[in-house]
Design a protein around this motif. Structure first.
Motif, mmCIF file in Angstrom:
data_model
loop_
_atom_site.group_PDB
_atom_site.id
_atom_site.type_symbol
_atom_site.label_atom_id
_atom_site.label_comp_id
_atom_site.label_asym_id
_atom_site.label_seq_id
_atom_site.Cartn_x
_atom_site.Cartn_y
_atom_site.Cartn_z
ATOM 1 N N VAL A 214 0.908 -1.076 -0.020
ATOM 2 C CA VAL A 214 -0.046 -0.186 -0.004
ATOM 3 C C VAL A 214 0.851 1.344 -0.047
ATOM 4 O O VAL A 214 0.578 2.273 -0.698
ATOM 5 C CB VAL A 214 -1.087 -0.053 1.119
ATOM 6 C CG1 VAL A 214 -1.642 1.288 1.242
ATOM 7 C CG2 VAL A 214 -1.899 -1.333 0.961
ATOM 8 N N ILE A 215 1.868 1.184 0.935
ATOM 9 C CA ILE A 215 2.706 2.427 0.866
ATOM 10 C C ILE A 215 3.545 2.503 -0.156
ATOM 11 O O ILE A 215 3.775 3.800 -0.872
ATOM 12 C CB ILE A 215 3.755 2.527 2.083
ATOM 13 C CG1 ILE A 215 2.766 2.383 3.415
ATOM 14 C CG2 ILE A 215 4.765 3.464 2.285
ATOM 15 C CD1 ILE A 215 2.012 3.674 3.683
ATOM 16 N N LEU B 5 -0.313 9.175 0.944
ATOM 17 C CA LEU B 5 0.070 9.305 2.377
ATOM 18 C C LEU B 5 1.434 9.798 2.664
ATOM 19 O O LEU B 5 1.817 10.785 3.621
ATOM 20 C CB LEU B 5 -0.235 8.037 3.059
ATOM 21 C CG LEU B 5 -0.095 7.732 4.532
ATOM 22 C CD1 LEU B 5 -0.943 6.615 4.847
ATOM 23 C CD2 LEU B 5 1.518 7.385 4.800
ATOM 24 N N ARG B 6 2.659 9.392 2.000
ATOM 25 C CA ARG B 6 3.648 9.693 1.960
ATOM 26 C C ARG B 6 4.003 11.253 1.793
ATOM 27 O O ARG B 6 4.697 11.882 2.507
ATOM 28 C CB ARG B 6 4.635 8.764 1.351
ATOM 29 C CG ARG B 6 4.761 7.722 1.773
ATOM 30 C CD ARG B 6 5.723 6.689 1.192
ATOM 31 N NE ARG B 6 5.230 6.325 -0.324
ATOM 32 C CZ ARG B 6 5.915 6.473 -1.394
ATOM 33 N NH1 ARG B 6 6.931 7.555 -1.588
ATOM 34 N NH2 ARG B 6 5.076 6.076 -2.509
ATOM 35 N N ALA B 7 3.253 11.713 0.713
ATOM 36 C CA ALA B 7 3.402 13.096 0.345
ATOM 37 C C ALA B 7 2.908 14.174 1.157
ATOM 38 O O ALA B 7 3.690 15.078 1.577
ATOM 39 C CB ALA B 7 2.871 13.438 -0.984
ATOM 40 N N THR B 8 1.873 13.727 2.031
ATOM 41 C CA THR B 8 1.044 14.598 2.895
ATOM 42 C C THR B 8 1.893 14.406 4.063
ATOM 43 O O THR B 8 2.110 15.504 4.805
ATOM 44 C CB THR B 8 -0.281 13.978 3.213
ATOM 45 O OG1 THR B 8 -1.168 13.890 2.069
ATOM 46 C CG2 THR B 8 -0.991 14.868 4.347
ATOM 47 N N GLY B 9 2.644 13.543 4.687
ATOM 48 C CA GLY B 9 3.446 13.284 5.746
ATOM 49 C C GLY B 9 4.832 14.164 5.489
ATOM 50 O O GLY B 9 5.184 14.683 6.419
ATOM 51 N N PHE C 136 -3.132 5.744 -2.946
ATOM 52 C CA PHE C 136 -3.131 6.178 -1.514
ATOM 53 C C PHE C 136 -1.862 6.064 -0.851
ATOM 54 O O PHE C 136 -1.578 7.085 -0.063
ATOM 55 C CB PHE C 136 -4.092 5.183 -1.093
ATOM 56 C CG PHE C 136 -4.414 5.114 0.636
ATOM 57 C CD1 PHE C 136 -5.070 6.469 1.021
ATOM 58 C CD2 PHE C 136 -3.327 4.731 1.424
ATOM 59 C CE1 PHE C 136 -5.304 6.575 2.460
ATOM 60 C CE2 PHE C 136 -3.813 4.900 2.902
ATOM 61 C CZ PHE C 136 -4.502 5.764 3.335
ATOM 62 N N GLY C 137 -1.051 5.270 -1.107
ATOM 63 C CA GLY C 137 0.206 5.222 -0.124
ATOM 64 C C GLY C 137 1.206 6.480 -0.615
ATOM 65 O O GLY C 137 2.004 7.165 0.212
ATOM 66 N N PHE C 138 1.125 6.693 -1.897
ATOM 67 C CA PHE C 138 2.059 7.886 -2.313
ATOM 68 C C PHE C 138 1.231 9.307 -1.729
ATOM 69 O O PHE C 138 2.252 10.132 -1.229
ATOM 70 C CB PHE C 138 1.873 8.090 -3.826
ATOM 71 C CG PHE C 138 2.539 9.464 -4.369
ATOM 72 C CD1 PHE C 138 3.933 9.447 -4.520
ATOM 73 C CD2 PHE C 138 1.546 10.598 -4.622
ATOM 74 C CE1 PHE C 138 4.515 10.609 -5.332
ATOM 75 C CE2 PHE C 138 2.082 11.679 -5.222
ATOM 76 C CZ PHE C 138 3.707 11.718 -5.451
ATOM 77 N N SER D 212 -1.510 19.394 -4.909
ATOM 78 C CA SER D 212 -1.901 18.322 -5.930
ATOM 79 C C SER D 212 -2.873 17.676 -5.757
ATOM 80 O O SER D 212 -3.317 16.814 -6.680
ATOM 81 C CB SER D 212 -0.450 17.139 -5.705
ATOM 82 O OG SER D 212 -0.814 16.482 -4.430
ATOM 83 N N GLY D 213 -3.896 18.103 -4.956
ATOM 84 C CA GLY D 213 -5.199 17.965 -5.049
ATOM 85 C C GLY D 213 -5.638 16.748 -3.945
ATOM 86 O O GLY D 213 -6.586 16.026 -3.928
ATOM 87 N N VAL D 214 -4.564 16.424 -2.901
ATOM 88 C CA VAL D 214 -5.049 15.638 -1.849
ATOM 89 C C VAL D 214 -5.707 16.231 -0.745
ATOM 90 O O VAL D 214 -5.609 17.288 -0.638
ATOM 91 C CB VAL D 214 -3.907 15.161 -1.196
ATOM 92 C CG1 VAL D 214 -4.054 14.186 -0.043
ATOM 93 C CG2 VAL D 214 -2.548 14.477 -2.396
#
Length: 367
Positions: A205-206, A215-219, A211-213, A228-230
């Motif tokens: 998933v990560i 999640l990592r980008a937000t973190g 979704f994983g991308f 980027s639209g998240v």
């Protein structure tokens, strides 16, 4: 080989520093550090290997639960409460025996995951709607979880001596496990497979999903993720819910294990502390599935080996192991940061040297 060597510098240096600091603490309290490390670093017996494997499976699930939040830059300190409530609900469902054994076990696993997800979603919703820090809310929910389960056991549980418990599992709902050694040495819990599956799912998933991308980008950079639209608020809720769902699995391998000493229920005598230990394991493993596995095995190894201190009559308290575990986490964090900065400087120097060589693109443009 050079990259592998650099990658090993941090953990090796951290472990050596942790051993030195722990030895200094043992000397300060008047204990023999040589005898302590002789016992702790000895090869475990067959039954101890089984115990290490079983304990590592629960610590690994706890570490994964914490790591999901950490990768999102969320500090889910509530794994302890999440697996406590989820374990109680899972034990209740498993004890109902409403269908065949495997069906009941599967239903209990799903119920525990849903309960953990719901309990973890509470601080997430408070964060995105009211701006409440997830650190404060999850710590408070840990206490609430303990009181809630205690209240339910006291008022609705079965009374066995001085203990209160849920309905014990039927025989066909439990699993025999694997016996890699003699039967007397015990069995590896069947549901340790949950740790393996959860680790593989976490990695996939990560690293292999949108979704994983996100999640990592937000973190790493929330502003860039928003650009980027998240939907950051939605990501917070989903990430915390997933973290709680994994936390709901933590105690299930022990619940469903068939043995003469197994309890098959959730009661007042419950193994606590796995949530907080999982946070340390996640930090030790740098929130990576393989690193968390090493951290879980190390913590389980130290905990099991600590029992030999009294058996070998070593004049050192078992609590020193807790000191060693804490020191290991601190030294690992410091060592990784120091090595990371050193590696960045090394790369910058290599780039500067490459640019100074004749025939580089920079010089070709200048000419």
């Amino acid at each position: 080989m050079k990259k592998v060597g650099i990658a090993l510098v941090a953990p090796v240096a951290a472990l050596l520093a942790a051993m030195a600091i722990t030895s200094a603490v043992i000397i300060a309290v008047g204990g023999p550090p040589v005898d302590f490390w002789r016992v702790m670093l000895s090869w475990p017996e067959a039954d101890e290997i089984v115990n290490i494997t079983n304990q590592a499976s629960m610590l690994y699930l706890s570490g994964l639960a914490a790591a999901i939040g950490f990768r999102m830059n969320l500090f889910n300190i509530g794994v302890e409460g999440q697996y406590r409530v989820a374990s109680y609900v899972g034990a209740i469902v498993a004890g109902t025996a409403i269908g065949p054994g495997l069906f009941t076990a599967g239903l209990a696993i799903v119920a525990a995951m849903v309960t953990g997800a719901v309990w973890a979603a509470i601080p997430a919703l408070l964060k995105v709607t009211r701006g409440v820090s997830e650190v404060i809310s999850t710590i408070m929910l840990n206490a609430i979880a303990g009181f809630l389960v205690g209240y339910l056991l006291l008022n609705y549980g079965q009374e066995i001596g001085n203990d209160r418990r849920t309905t014990p599992l039927e025989a066909d709902t439990t699993f025999t496990g694997w016996t890699p050694f003699e039967p007397a040495d015990g069995a590896i819990w069947t549901l340790t497979i949950l740790a393996v599956l959860a680790g593989a799912a976490f990695w996939f998933v990560i690293n292999r999903t949108r979704f994983g991308f996100d999640l990592r980008a937000t973190g790493m950079n929330e502003s860039a993720a928003v650009a980027s639209g998240v939907n950051v608020k939605r990501m917070v809720v989903i990430s915390m819910a997933l973290s709680g769902a994994v936390a709901g699995l933590v105690w299930l391998p022990e619940l469903f294990h068939e043995s003469r000493t197994a309890s098959f229920y959730s009661g007042s005598q419950f193994q606590t502390g796995l949530g907080f230990a999982g946070i340390a394991v996640a930090l030790l493993g740098r929130n990576q599935p393989v690193g968390i596995a090493f951290g879980a095995v190390l913590f389980a190894f130290l905990s099991v080996q600590a029992g030999d201190l009294e058996f070998e009559h070593v004049d050192v308290s078992k609590d020193i192991v807790l000191v060693a575990q804490g020191v290991i986490v601190l030294t690992i964090v410091i060592a990784y940061e120091v090595v990371s900065r050193w590696r960045e400087r090394l790369e910058q120097r290599q780039i500067q040297r490459a640019l100074q060589r004749p025939g580089t693109p920079e010089e070709a443009v200048a000419s």
